[in-house]
Design a protein around this motif. Structure first.
Motif, PDB file in Angstrom:
ATOM      1  N   ALA A   1     119.313  -4.853  35.002  1.00 50.57           N
ATOM      2  CA  ALA A   1     119.639  -6.167  34.161  1.00 50.57           C
ATOM      3  C   ALA A   1     118.246  -6.909  34.620  1.00 50.57           C
ATOM      4  CB  ALA A   1     121.107  -6.716  34.505  1.00 50.57           C
ATOM      5  N   ALA A   2     118.074  -7.166  35.919  1.00 47.25           N
ATOM      6  CA  ALA A   2     117.020  -7.906  36.244  1.00 47.25           C
ATOM      7  C   ALA A   2     115.453  -7.531  35.728  1.00 47.25           C
ATOM      8  CB  ALA A   2     116.759  -7.747  37.904  1.00 47.25           C
ATOM      9  N   GLU A   3     115.351  -6.162  35.363  1.00 45.63           N
ATOM     10  CA  GLU A   3     114.199  -5.840  34.801  1.00 45.63           C
ATOM     11  C   GLU A   3     114.320  -6.335  33.204  1.00 45.63           C
ATOM     12  OE1 GLU A   3     113.475  -1.581  35.301  1.00 45.63           O
ATOM     13  OE2 GLU A   3     111.420  -2.022  34.305  1.00 45.63           O
ATOM     14  N   ILE A   4     115.627  -6.155  32.681  1.00 42.05           N
ATOM     15  CA  ILE A   4     115.464  -6.495  31.203  1.00 42.05           C
ATOM     16  C   ILE A   4     115.139  -8.032  31.136  1.00 42.05           C
ATOM     17  CG2 ILE A   4     117.281  -7.101  29.364  1.00 42.05           C
ATOM     18  CD1 ILE A   4     118.809  -4.343  30.253  1.00 42.05           C
ATOM     19  N   ALA A   5     115.705  -9.067  32.077  1.00 43.42           N
ATOM     20  CA  ALA A   5     115.354 -10.384  31.999  1.00 43.42           C
ATOM     21  C   ALA A   5     113.955 -10.816  32.092  1.00 43.42           C
ATOM     22  CB  ALA A   5     116.328 -10.997  33.315  1.00 43.42           C
ATOM     23  N   THR A   6     113.409  -9.953  32.815  1.00 40.70           N
ATOM     24  CA  THR A   6     111.927 -10.055  32.955  1.00 40.70           C
ATOM     25  C   THR A   6     110.847  -9.933  31.445  1.00 40.70           C
ATOM     26  OG1 THR A   6     111.141  -7.851  33.577  1.00 40.70           O
ATOM     27  CG2 THR A   6     111.725  -9.434  35.472  1.00 40.70           C
ATOM     28  N   LEU A   7     111.737  -8.998  30.636  1.00 42.40           N
ATOM     29  CA  LEU A   7     111.114  -8.694  29.597  1.00 42.40           C
ATOM     30  C   LEU A   7     111.320  -9.455  28.284  1.00 42.40           C
ATOM     31  CD1 LEU A   7     111.417  -4.880  29.663  1.00 42.40           C
ATOM     32  CD2 LEU A   7     109.276  -6.201  29.817  1.00 42.40           C
ATOM     33  N   ALA A   8     112.376 -10.511  28.578  1.00 43.14           N
ATOM     34  CA  ALA A   8     112.917 -11.257  27.391  1.00 43.14           C
ATOM     35  C   ALA A   8     112.033 -12.443  27.498  1.00 43.14           C
ATOM     36  CB  ALA A   8     114.480 -11.658  27.648  1.00 43.14           C
ATOM     37  N   GLU A   9     111.554 -12.715  26.349  1.00 45.57           N
ATOM     38  CA  GLU A   9     110.419 -13.981  26.293  1.00 45.57           C
ATOM     39  C   GLU A   9     111.486 -15.112  26.228  1.00 45.57           C
ATOM     40  OE1 GLU A   9     108.026 -13.567  23.039  1.00 45.57           O
ATOM     41  OE2 GLU A   9     107.378 -11.694  23.303  1.00 45.57           O
ATOM     42  N   PRO A  10     111.097 -16.301  26.851  1.00 43.30           N
ATOM     43  CA  PRO A  10     111.634 -17.465  26.902  1.00 43.30           C
ATOM     44  C   PRO A  10     111.522 -18.194  25.084  1.00 43.30           C
ATOM     45  CG  PRO A  10     110.090 -17.626  28.591  1.00 43.30           C
ATOM     46  CD  PRO A  10     109.901 -16.309  27.954  1.00 43.30           C
ATOM     47  N   GLY A  11     112.723 -18.477  24.896  1.00 43.23           N
ATOM     48  CA  GLY A  11     112.691 -19.146  23.608  1.00 43.23           C
ATOM     49  C   GLY A  11     112.825 -18.330  22.656  1.00 43.23           C
ATOM     50  N   ARG A  12     112.814 -16.874  22.537  1.00 41.03           N
ATOM     51  CA  ARG A  12     113.135 -15.772  21.653  1.00 41.03           C
ATOM     52  C   ARG A  12     114.434 -15.505  21.641  1.00 41.03           C
ATOM     53  NH1 ARG A  12     109.561 -10.156  20.556  1.00 41.03           N
ATOM     54  NH2 ARG A  12     111.147  -9.359  18.955  1.00 41.03           N
ATOM     55  N   HIS A  13     114.976 -15.411  20.455  1.00 39.23           N
ATOM     56  CA  HIS A  13     116.487 -14.544  20.464  1.00 39.23           C
ATOM     57  C   HIS A  13     116.202 -13.205  19.948  1.00 39.23           C
ATOM     58  CE1 HIS A  13     120.747 -15.175  20.020  1.00 39.23           C
ATOM     59  NE2 HIS A  13     120.577 -14.467  18.799  1.00 39.23           N
ATOM     60  N   TYR A  14     117.123 -12.282  20.652  1.00 41.28           N
ATOM     61  CA  TYR A  14     117.076 -10.824  20.419  1.00 41.28           C
ATOM     62  C   TYR A  14     118.300 -10.389  19.873  1.00 41.28           C
ATOM     63  CZ  TYR A  14     112.890 -10.911  23.512  1.00 41.28           C
ATOM     64  OH  TYR A  14     111.763 -11.014  24.036  1.00 41.28           O
ATOM     65  N   LYS A  15     118.320  -9.878  18.719  1.00 38.22           N
ATOM     66  CA  LYS A  15     119.714  -9.557  18.008  1.00 38.22           C
ATOM     67  C   LYS A  15     119.765  -7.766  18.074  1.00 38.22           C
ATOM     68  CE  LYS A  15     122.494 -12.416  15.087  1.00 38.22           C
ATOM     69  NZ  LYS A  15     122.686 -12.936  13.475  1.00 38.22           N
ATOM     70  N   ILE A  16     120.477  -7.555  18.833  1.00 34.19           N
ATOM     71  CA  ILE A  16     120.462  -5.873  18.963  1.00 34.19           C
ATOM     72  C   ILE A  16     122.069  -5.465  18.568  1.00 34.19           C
ATOM     73  CG2 ILE A  16     120.502  -4.027  20.564  1.00 34.19           C
ATOM     74  CD1 ILE A  16     118.537  -5.581  22.438  1.00 34.19           C
ATOM     75  N   MET A  17     121.836  -4.441  17.536  1.00 37.38           N
ATOM     76  CA  MET A  17     123.220  -3.837  17.096  1.00 37.38           C
ATOM     77  C   MET A  17     123.635  -2.544  17.781  1.00 37.38           C
ATOM     78  SD  MET A  17     124.707  -2.858  13.379  1.00 37.38           S
ATOM     79  CE  MET A  17     125.442  -4.612  12.862  1.00 37.38           C
ATOM     80  N   GLU A  18     124.729  -2.690  18.673  1.00 37.01           N
ATOM     81  CA  GLU A  18     125.235  -1.320  18.956  1.00 37.01           C
ATOM     82  C   GLU A  18     126.186  -0.743  17.792  1.00 37.01           C
ATOM     83  OE1 GLU A  18     126.603  -4.044  20.386  1.00 37.01           O
ATOM     84  OE2 GLU A  18     128.836  -3.739  20.222  1.00 37.01           O
ATOM     85  N   VAL A  19     125.689   0.489  17.387  1.00 39.90           N
ATOM     86  CA  VAL A  19     126.313   0.883  16.044  1.00 39.90           C
ATOM     87  C   VAL A  19     127.769   1.331  16.194  1.00 39.90           C
ATOM     88  CG1 VAL A  19     126.108   2.711  14.021  1.00 39.90           C
ATOM     89  CG2 VAL A  19     124.134   1.402  14.983  1.00 39.90           C
ATOM     90  N   CYS A  20     127.865   1.819  17.482  1.00 36.63           N
ATOM     91  CA  CYS A  20     129.225   2.616  17.835  1.00 36.63           C
ATOM     92  C   CYS A  20     130.195   1.889  18.438  1.00 36.63           C
ATOM     93  CB  CYS A  20     128.809   3.831  18.586  1.00 36.63           C
ATOM     94  SG  CYS A  20     130.257   4.882  19.217  1.00 36.63           S
ATOM     95  N   GLY A  21     131.410   1.933  18.092  1.00 38.97           N
ATOM     96  CA  GLY A  21     132.475   1.189  18.558  1.00 38.97           C
ATOM     97  C   GLY A  21     132.789   1.581  20.091  1.00 38.97           C
ATOM     98  N   GLY A  22     132.697   2.738  20.279  1.00 44.19           N
ATOM     99  CA  GLY A  22     132.528   3.254  21.979  1.00 44.19           C
ATOM    100  C   GLY A  22     131.883   2.429  22.791  1.00 44.19           C
ATOM    101  N   HIS A  23     130.510   2.144  22.190  1.00 46.98           N
ATOM    102  CA  HIS A  23     129.624   1.132  23.022  1.00 46.98           C
ATOM    103  C   HIS A  23     130.197  -0.108  23.071  1.00 46.98           C
ATOM    104  CE1 HIS A  23     125.938   4.252  21.902  1.00 46.98           C
ATOM    105  NE2 HIS A  23     126.563   4.664  23.008  1.00 46.98           N
ATOM    106  N   THR A  24     130.614  -0.627  21.911  1.00 46.76           N
ATOM    107  CA  THR A  24     131.232  -2.070  22.161  1.00 46.76           C
ATOM    108  C   THR A  24     132.504  -2.045  23.416  1.00 46.76           C
ATOM    109  OG1 THR A  24     131.025  -2.237  19.843  1.00 46.76           O
ATOM    110  CG2 THR A  24     132.550  -3.728  20.742  1.00 46.76           C
ATOM    111  N   HIS A  25     133.110  -1.109  23.503  1.00 50.19           N
ATOM    112  CA  HIS A  25     134.043  -1.041  24.421  1.00 50.19           C
ATOM    113  C   HIS A  25     133.548  -0.713  25.860  1.00 50.19           C
ATOM    114  CE1 HIS A  25     138.167  -1.035  22.548  1.00 50.19           C
ATOM    115  NE2 HIS A  25     137.277  -0.980  21.541  1.00 50.19           N
TER     116      HIS A  25
END
Ligand code: SF4
Length: 373
Positions: free
Chosen positions: A17-41
């Motif tokens: 999670a910390a590595e993900i945070a370093t890649l997220a540009e400040p001010g940019r909004h990322y929308k990622i869809m998890e297609v599968c309901g199993g992932h949502t759970h």
């Protein structure tokens, strides 16, 4: 348990999670869809959303086959189940899915012979054991479960079992994803690809996402670290300007899929020209029907189902949630008129439904507070 504990390691999860945070540009909004309901759970059961930076929004997709089944198909299943000569069999999560005049559990209480099975082969066994009754299997699911229906029909044909049929509601994953990408309602940056479906179809069918729409797709497993790693892989692609299909779930998903399963499906099924999806409307070539070679076992033909269309209840916003336009807690009846005990929509019942995930894993209180702030 091998391949479970390793993928639930909290320390590793925090590091990813910390590595993900370093890649997220400040001010940019990322929308990622998890297609599968199993992932949502998985995301809500393990609190993955809380580990991600605020810029990353996870959008829940249409990958729950029970949720996307339109009410007309639920009603038609109930009509077949009410016939006195029929033993009607289905998976457990179909039992409480509401039709326009009740659900299968209710008609069972009223005397219909409805039985829960774990596999279509259980239904075939019931047909062998009850030669004076008609046994119908309510087939539902994406390409994940379609091969087991296909193999069961191949066996029924080989054994000449005459009192068995299948009400086929199998759907395919690629056409609804393409429909979402064509929709002007939704702007997405990337997809977490469905793991279970991909064990059958492989990764190649997703290549249209980067090729035609410029969206990365990472096929992911179902443990918390699988999801986090797939988000990390997506963030790397976005940061590096790459756009491709990657396979995070390579320990289970072969790139080319399961060829034996695909062969069985090709023999037993053919594509329907159109099929109605709850919330998404009619989508071309998005569902399977039983092929002419197996039409003897087609419950739609045996019982002449009329193909009725039934509108969802007015208060229900399942369609918007399935399209990713609304979050479950934003539905006007979430947690009030619609709860797991008294569901208005299938998304609150199914083990892969987004509304059930929000309700059962404690998102409700926090999200409701967030929604009113
Ligand atoms: S809360 Fe109920 S009615 Fe609203 S979207 Fe979810 S399942 Fe459908």
């Amino acid at each position: 348990m091998k391949y479970v504990k390793e993928f639930r390691n909290a320390e590793l999860a925090r590091a990813v999670a910390a590595e993900i945070a370093t890649l997220a540009e400040p001010g940019r909004h990322y929308k990622i869809m998890e297609v599968c309901g199993g992932h949502t759970h998985t995301i809500y059961r393990h609190g993955i959303k809380d580990l991600l930076p605020d810029q990353i929004e996870l959008v829940h997709g249409p990958g729950c086959p029970v949720c996307v089944l339109p009410m007309g198909r639920v009603d038609e299943g109930i009509d077949i189940a009410e016939r006195p000569e029929v033993i009607f069999t289905c998976f457990g999560d179909m039992m409480r899915v509401p039709g326009s005049r009740g659900n299968l559990l209710e008609i069972k209480a009223q005397g219909a012979d409805v039985r829960m099975v774990y596999s279509p082969l259980d239904a075939l066994r019931l047909a062998r054991e009850n030669p004076d009754r008609q046994v119908v299997f309510y087939a539902i699911g994406f390409e994940t479960t379609a091969p087991s229906t296909a193999l069961t029909l191949q066996r029924a044909k080989k054994e000449g079992i005459e009192n068995f049929s299948v009400f086929c509601n199998h759907v395919t994953i690629v056409p609804p994803v393409r429909a979402l990408l064509d929709s002007p309602d939704l702007r997405l940056d990337a997809f977490i690809g469905p793991g279970h479906v991909s064990t059958i179809i492989g990764c190649r069918p997703y290549e249209f996402m980067p090729a035609d729409y410029g969206k990365p797709c990472v096929v992911a497993g179902f443990e918390p670290l699988d999801i986090l790693q797939s988000i990390l892989m997506i963030m790397h692609q976005l940061a590096e300007g790459r756009c491709e299909v990657e396979n995070q779930y390579a320990r289970v998903v072969p790139w080319e899929g399961n060829l034996a399963a695909l062969r069985s499906m090709a023999e037993v099924f053919e594509l329907r020209p159109y099929f109605e999806w709850r919330g998404l409307g009619f989508i071309a070539q998005s569902a399977l029907k039983i092929s002419p070679a197996y039409s003897y076992f087609d419950a739609e033909l045996r019982y002449s189902t009329p193909g009725v269309r039934v509108a969802d209840p007015k208060a229900c916003q399942c369609g918007e949630v399935l399209k990713g336009v609304l979050k479950p807690h934003e539905c006007r009846v979430f947690g009030t008129a619609c709860t797991p005990e008294h569901p208005l929509g299938a998304l609150m019942v199914s083990s892969e439904g987004a509304c059930a995930a929000y309700f059962n894993f404690g998102r409700r209180a926090k999200e409701k507070v967030g929604a009113t702030e």
